[in-house]
Design a protein around this motif. Sequence first.
Motif, mmCIF file in Angstrom:
data_model
loop_
_atom_site.group_PDB
_atom_site.id
_atom_site.type_symbol
_atom_site.label_atom_id
_atom_site.label_comp_id
_atom_site.label_asym_id
_atom_site.label_seq_id
_atom_site.Cartn_x
_atom_site.Cartn_y
_atom_site.Cartn_z
ATOM 1 N N GLU A 122 65.397 51.315 75.631
ATOM 2 C CA GLU A 122 65.801 50.513 74.258
ATOM 3 C C GLU A 122 64.614 50.707 73.171
ATOM 4 O O GLU A 122 65.136 50.895 72.110
ATOM 5 C CB GLU A 122 65.346 48.879 74.582
ATOM 6 N N SER A 123 63.573 50.950 73.569
ATOM 7 C CA SER A 123 62.674 51.116 72.382
ATOM 8 C C SER A 123 62.803 52.438 71.711
ATOM 9 O O SER A 123 62.852 52.637 70.520
ATOM 10 C CB SER A 123 61.242 51.045 72.608
ATOM 11 N N LEU A 126 66.062 52.162 69.516
ATOM 12 C CA LEU A 126 65.808 51.477 68.413
ATOM 13 C C LEU A 126 65.134 52.577 67.449
ATOM 14 O O LEU A 126 65.309 52.386 66.005
ATOM 15 C CB LEU A 126 64.929 50.396 68.414
ATOM 16 N N SER A 129 67.194 55.078 65.938
ATOM 17 C CA SER A 129 68.330 54.366 64.926
ATOM 18 C C SER A 129 67.417 54.554 63.561
ATOM 19 O O SER A 129 67.949 54.653 62.576
ATOM 20 C CB SER A 129 68.600 52.982 65.093
ATOM 21 N N GLU A 130 66.168 53.902 63.313
ATOM 22 C CA GLU A 130 65.297 53.902 62.235
ATOM 23 C C GLU A 130 65.083 55.204 61.844
ATOM 24 O O GLU A 130 65.243 55.400 60.465
ATOM 25 C CB GLU A 130 63.875 53.343 62.694
ATOM 26 N N LEU A 141 74.617 51.603 65.849
ATOM 27 C CA LEU A 141 73.862 51.200 66.939
ATOM 28 C C LEU A 141 74.771 49.794 67.786
ATOM 29 O O LEU A 141 74.977 49.014 67.091
ATOM 30 C CB LEU A 141 72.611 50.478 66.425
ATOM 31 N N PRO A 150 71.031 46.397 72.711
ATOM 32 C CA PRO A 150 71.255 47.627 72.111
ATOM 33 C C PRO A 150 71.413 48.703 73.216
ATOM 34 O O PRO A 150 70.618 49.162 73.948
ATOM 35 C CB PRO A 150 70.141 48.076 71.304
#
Length: 174
Positions: A122-123, A126, A129-130, A141, A150
């Motif tokens: 997950e991290s 994310l 995505s950033e 996402l 996510p």
Amino acid sequence: MLSLLPPRCIYSLSICRPPKVISHCSPLKISRTFTVKAMNSIKPEEKEKSPSKIEEKDPLVQYVVLRRDLIDSWPLGSVVTQGCHASVSAIWCFRDDPLTSRYCAPDDIDHMRKVTLEVKGESQILNLSEKLKAGGIDHKLWIEQPENIPTCLATKPYPKSVASSFFKKLKLCK
């Protein structure tokens, strides 16, 4: 017990309208639009070359990124479904973009290219995505509801030379 009733049509809901573009356009119109937009986005010195030669040199690619932790713990079909959701959602969200139109053009519909990659968890998804947001790479996402997880992301179609650098450190999903 499984329900034998057909799924409800999401377009019957008051918050959602049917996709007017798809229902009112003919393949001929899309093809002409594709040709004009594609040729306008090509450098003048490359216009003499056929569009297929240009496409081979720098193909349009949609990147789909799945989470390895979910691949290892969820049924395979569920994870594949998440990737499909993200891919279709990205195409729909950016349907008016010239690159997406070119990717989905009737003449090229059988030549779509996708690269399916994986991140650990997950991290990482994310963070990716950033990074994509910061780099101006449009993407979706996908967050599975109602769990709010996510699960994956998908870009809109980009020339490989534009987006590949954001994905170089990721592994192909196997």
